[in-house]
Design a protein around this motif. Structure first.
Motif, PDB file in Angstrom:
ATOM      1  N   VAL A  51       0.839  -1.211   0.000  1.00 24.90           N
ATOM      2  CA  VAL A  51       0.000   0.000   0.000  1.00 24.90           C
ATOM      3  C   VAL A  51       0.868   1.252   0.000  1.00 24.90           C
ATOM      4  CG1 VAL A  51      -1.634   1.352   1.377  1.00 24.90           C
ATOM      5  CG2 VAL A  51      -2.002  -1.103   1.056  1.00 24.90           C
ATOM      6  N   ILE A  52       1.911   1.248   0.830  1.00 18.72           N
ATOM      7  CA  ILE A  52       2.830   2.386   0.860  1.00 18.72           C
ATOM      8  C   ILE A  52       3.463   2.595  -0.511  1.00 18.72           C
ATOM      9  CG2 ILE A  52       4.984   3.255   1.857  1.00 18.72           C
ATOM     10  CD1 ILE A  52       4.262   1.772   4.424  1.00 18.72           C
ATOM     11  N   PHE A  53       3.886   1.507  -1.129  1.00 23.62           N
ATOM     12  CA  PHE A  53       4.502   1.587  -2.450  1.00 23.62           C
ATOM     13  C   PHE A  53       3.525   2.159  -3.481  1.00 23.62           C
ATOM     14  CE2 PHE A  53       5.052  -0.555  -6.582  1.00 23.62           C
ATOM     15  CZ  PHE A  53       6.307  -0.078  -6.928  1.00 23.62           C
ATOM     16  N   LEU A  54       2.287   1.671  -3.474  1.00 20.54           N
ATOM     17  CA  LEU A  54       1.296   2.110  -4.450  1.00 20.54           C
ATOM     18  C   LEU A  54       0.876   3.562  -4.246  1.00 20.54           C
ATOM     19  CD1 LEU A  54      -0.980  -1.074  -4.635  1.00 20.54           C
ATOM     20  CD2 LEU A  54       0.761  -0.324  -6.265  1.00 20.54           C
ATOM     21  N   LEU A  55       0.972   4.059  -3.038  1.00 19.49           N
ATOM     22  CA  LEU A  55       0.645   5.465  -2.770  1.00 19.49           C
ATOM     23  C   LEU A  55       1.824   6.383  -3.045  1.00 19.49           C
ATOM     24  CD1 LEU A  55      -1.391   5.172   0.566  1.00 19.49           C
ATOM     25  CD2 LEU A  55      -2.298   5.621  -1.727  1.00 19.49           C
ATOM     26  N   ALA A  56       3.019   5.932  -2.692  1.00 20.00           N
ATOM     27  CA  ALA A  56       4.194   6.800  -2.780  1.00 20.00           C
ATOM     28  C   ALA A  56       4.629   7.041  -4.218  1.00 20.00           C
ATOM     29  CB  ALA A  56       5.343   6.196  -1.976  1.00 20.00           C
ATOM     30  N   LEU A  90      12.585   7.020  -4.949  1.00 22.17           N
ATOM     31  CA  LEU A  90      13.622   5.990  -5.005  1.00 22.17           C
ATOM     32  C   LEU A  90      13.575   5.088  -3.778  1.00 22.17           C
ATOM     33  CD1 LEU A  90      16.634   8.070  -6.391  1.00 22.17           C
ATOM     34  CD2 LEU A  90      15.253   6.381  -7.611  1.00 22.17           C
ATOM     35  N   MET A  91      13.299   5.681  -2.615  1.00 23.02           N
ATOM     36  CA  MET A  91      13.183   4.876  -1.404  1.00 23.02           C
ATOM     37  C   MET A  91      12.000   3.920  -1.516  1.00 23.02           C
ATOM     38  SD  MET A  91      13.366   6.136   2.558  1.00 23.02           S
ATOM     39  CE  MET A  91      11.977   7.253   2.418  1.00 23.02           C
ATOM     40  N   ALA A  92      10.904   4.395  -2.098  1.00 24.09           N
ATOM     41  CA  ALA A  92       9.721   3.545  -2.240  1.00 24.09           C
ATOM     42  C   ALA A  92       9.958   2.410  -3.235  1.00 24.09           C
ATOM     43  CB  ALA A  92       8.524   4.390  -2.682  1.00 24.09           C
ATOM     44  N   LEU A  93      10.831   2.628  -4.218  1.00 18.90           N
ATOM     45  CA  LEU A  93      11.108   1.576  -5.208  1.00 18.90           C
ATOM     46  C   LEU A  93      11.758   0.346  -4.587  1.00 18.90           C
ATOM     47  CD1 LEU A  93      12.372   3.605  -8.307  1.00 18.90           C
ATOM     48  CD2 LEU A  93      10.221   2.342  -8.096  1.00 18.90           C
ATOM     49  N   THR A  94      12.385   0.504  -3.438  1.00 17.79           N
ATOM     50  CA  THR A  94      13.012  -0.642  -2.780  1.00 17.79           C
ATOM     51  C   THR A  94      12.011  -1.467  -1.970  1.00 17.79           C
ATOM     52  OG1 THR A  94      13.586   0.568  -0.738  1.00 17.79           O
ATOM     53  CG2 THR A  94      15.144   0.694  -2.571  1.00 17.79           C
ATOM     54  N   ILE A  95      10.818  -0.919  -1.733  1.00 17.40           N
ATOM     55  CA  ILE A  95       9.859  -1.574  -0.841  1.00 17.40           C
ATOM     56  C   ILE A  95       9.428  -2.948  -1.334  1.00 17.40           C
ATOM     57  CG2 ILE A  95       7.489  -1.402   0.056  1.00 17.40           C
ATOM     58  CD1 ILE A  95       7.931   1.537   0.519  1.00 17.40           C
ATOM     59  N   PRO A  96       9.148  -3.161  -2.633  1.00 14.74           N
ATOM     60  CA  PRO A  96       8.742  -4.513  -3.057  1.00 14.74           C
ATOM     61  C   PRO A  96       9.758  -5.596  -2.707  1.00 14.74           C
ATOM     62  CG  PRO A  96       8.259  -2.931  -4.789  1.00 14.74           C
ATOM     63  CD  PRO A  96       9.050  -2.199  -3.746  1.00 14.74           C
ATOM     64  N   PHE A  97      11.043  -5.271  -2.746  1.00 15.32           N
ATOM     65  CA  PHE A  97      12.068  -6.258  -2.380  1.00 15.32           C
ATOM     66  C   PHE A  97      11.928  -6.656  -0.913  1.00 15.32           C
ATOM     67  CE2 PHE A  97      13.784  -4.023  -6.034  1.00 15.32           C
ATOM     68  CZ  PHE A  97      14.310  -5.046  -6.793  1.00 15.32           C
ATOM     69  N   TRP A  98      11.690  -5.643  -0.046  1.00 17.69           N
ATOM     70  CA  TRP A  98      11.540  -5.951   1.380  1.00 17.69           C
ATOM     71  C   TRP A  98      10.259  -6.737   1.636  1.00 17.69           C
ATOM     72  CZ3 TRP A  98      16.201  -4.915   2.015  1.00 17.69           C
ATOM     73  CH2 TRP A  98      16.787  -3.715   1.625  1.00 17.69           C
ATOM     74  N   ALA A  99       9.218  -6.433   0.877  1.00 20.77           N
ATOM     75  CA  ALA A  99       7.961  -7.157   1.050  1.00 20.77           C
ATOM     76  C   ALA A  99       8.131  -8.638   0.695  1.00 20.77           C
ATOM     77  CB  ALA A  99       6.869  -6.514   0.182  1.00 20.77           C
TER      78      ALA A  99
END
Length: 352
Positions: A51-56, A90-99
């Protein structure tokens, strides 16, 4: 900044000693061993990250598009906001990897373990430092009535942006100590975590966390409080509806910043105090800190979604500019459609 779900805090019964000594059991925390998150909580955290990724991503892209397509001279605040959206994006682009790592462990290898942590940490510092830069520029504009739109001022703001990026990447270099490894020889789940192998691991960890607290929270917070408190005092003694509305935005910026980041840094400080034995070890407290790190880290990431709303969508100038851009785009599409229709009609007539 190792993420909470692949962090050592989930495995407090292991201690990493210097000189690449393998993980060994710490008898003091043996009874407080924790395992990776169960499937349901892990899935919920994964959904929160998505959700954070899709909003950011769309929010920061929209703000960057509106600022980048402006034909007017950009103020220093506009320049800082543009770079802020880049850092948050750019910070948000890393979120899918952590998920994905939350559900399956770290499956992306050692290089991405280092690179993604480096990119995340660098943009973490960059984002927060640009918030401080915006507060300084607002202070100069409102308190000292400085427009800051001259060629020299614009060049200075761009030089400051370059300095912020360079300084942030320098602060993020300890992220290169992250490695991909298995928790134990009989475990199939890979981790991506700090493995300090130069000197004392505890000293390195405390120093890097200290930098994170100082340059990633307390120093920018002091700058924001100083600049905005004087700015608010100036606004209160002035007349005009717009300035009072600007004051509400300023208050919202500071409050949201504190709500998002204060819990995380407070929890991290408690964690450091426990690791340095300044707080006596207690299993219940250790477990509470572990859970708090999960919650507060997720809350902190929401700040990358809220930044576009606070600094752009709330602003009247931004909304007008965005409306004009969409109207202009719609007009261009209508003109293009009209021409296409006209050409098609003429072609049909010629054939008949």
């Amino acid at each position: 900044m190792s993420f909470f779900f692949i962090n050592e805090e989930y495995f407090p019964n292991y201690t990493l000693y210097e000189n690449q000594t393998p993980y060994v059991v710490d008898p003091k925390t043996l009874s407080c061993e924790t395992e990776p998150l169960p499937a349901t909580p892990a899935l919920m955290l994964c959904l929160i990250l998505i959700v954070i990724f899709l909003l950011a991503i769309p929010g920061n892209l929209l703000v960057g598009w509106v600022i980048g397509t402006s034909k007017q001279a950009l103020t220093p605040s506009d320049v800082y906001l543009f770079h802020l959206t880049i850092a948050d994006g750019l910070m948000a682009l890393t979120i899918p990897f952590w998920a994905i790592a939350l559900l399956k462990g770290w499956i992306f290898g050692d290089f991405l373990c280092k690179f993604l942590n480096l990119a995340f940490d660098a943009n973490f510092y960059t984002s927060i430092l640009f918030l401080a830069c915006i507060s300084i520029d607002r202070y100069l504009v409102i308190v000292h009535a400085s427009e800051n739109v001259g060629t020299r001022k614009r060049k200075s703001s761009r030089l400051l942006c370059a300095a912020v990026w360079a300084f942030s990447w320098a602060l993020a270099l300890p992220a290169l100590f992250n490695d991909a490894f298995k928790r134990s020889s009989d475990s199939e789940r890979m981790l991506c975590h700090e493995t300090f192998d130069i000197g004392s691991a505890t000293s390195w960890r405390n120093v890097t966390h200290g930098f994170r607290h100082i340059f990633g929270f307390f120093l920018p917070l002091l700058v924001m409080i100083y600049c905005y408190s004087i700015t608010i005092a100036k606004v209160l003694h002035s007349r005009g509806f717009r300035k009072h509305r600007a004051m509400k935005v300023i208050i919202a910026v500071v409050v949201v910043f504190l709500l998002c980041w204060m819990p995380y840094h407070t929890t991290m400080i408690v964690d450091i105090l426990m690791r340095t034995d300044m707080i006596s070890f207690d299993c219940a407290l250790r477990m509470s800190v572990n859970r708090a790190l999960v919650i507060t880290n997720s809350l902190a990431l929401f700040h990358s979604c809220i930044n576009p709303v606070l600094y752009a969508f709330v602003g009247e100038k931004f909304r007008k500019k965005m409306t004009q851009l969409f109207q202009q785009k719609n007009r261009q599409e209508r003109v293009s459609t009209s021409r296409s229709t006209s050409q098609t009609s003429e072609g049909n007539g010629a054939i008949l």
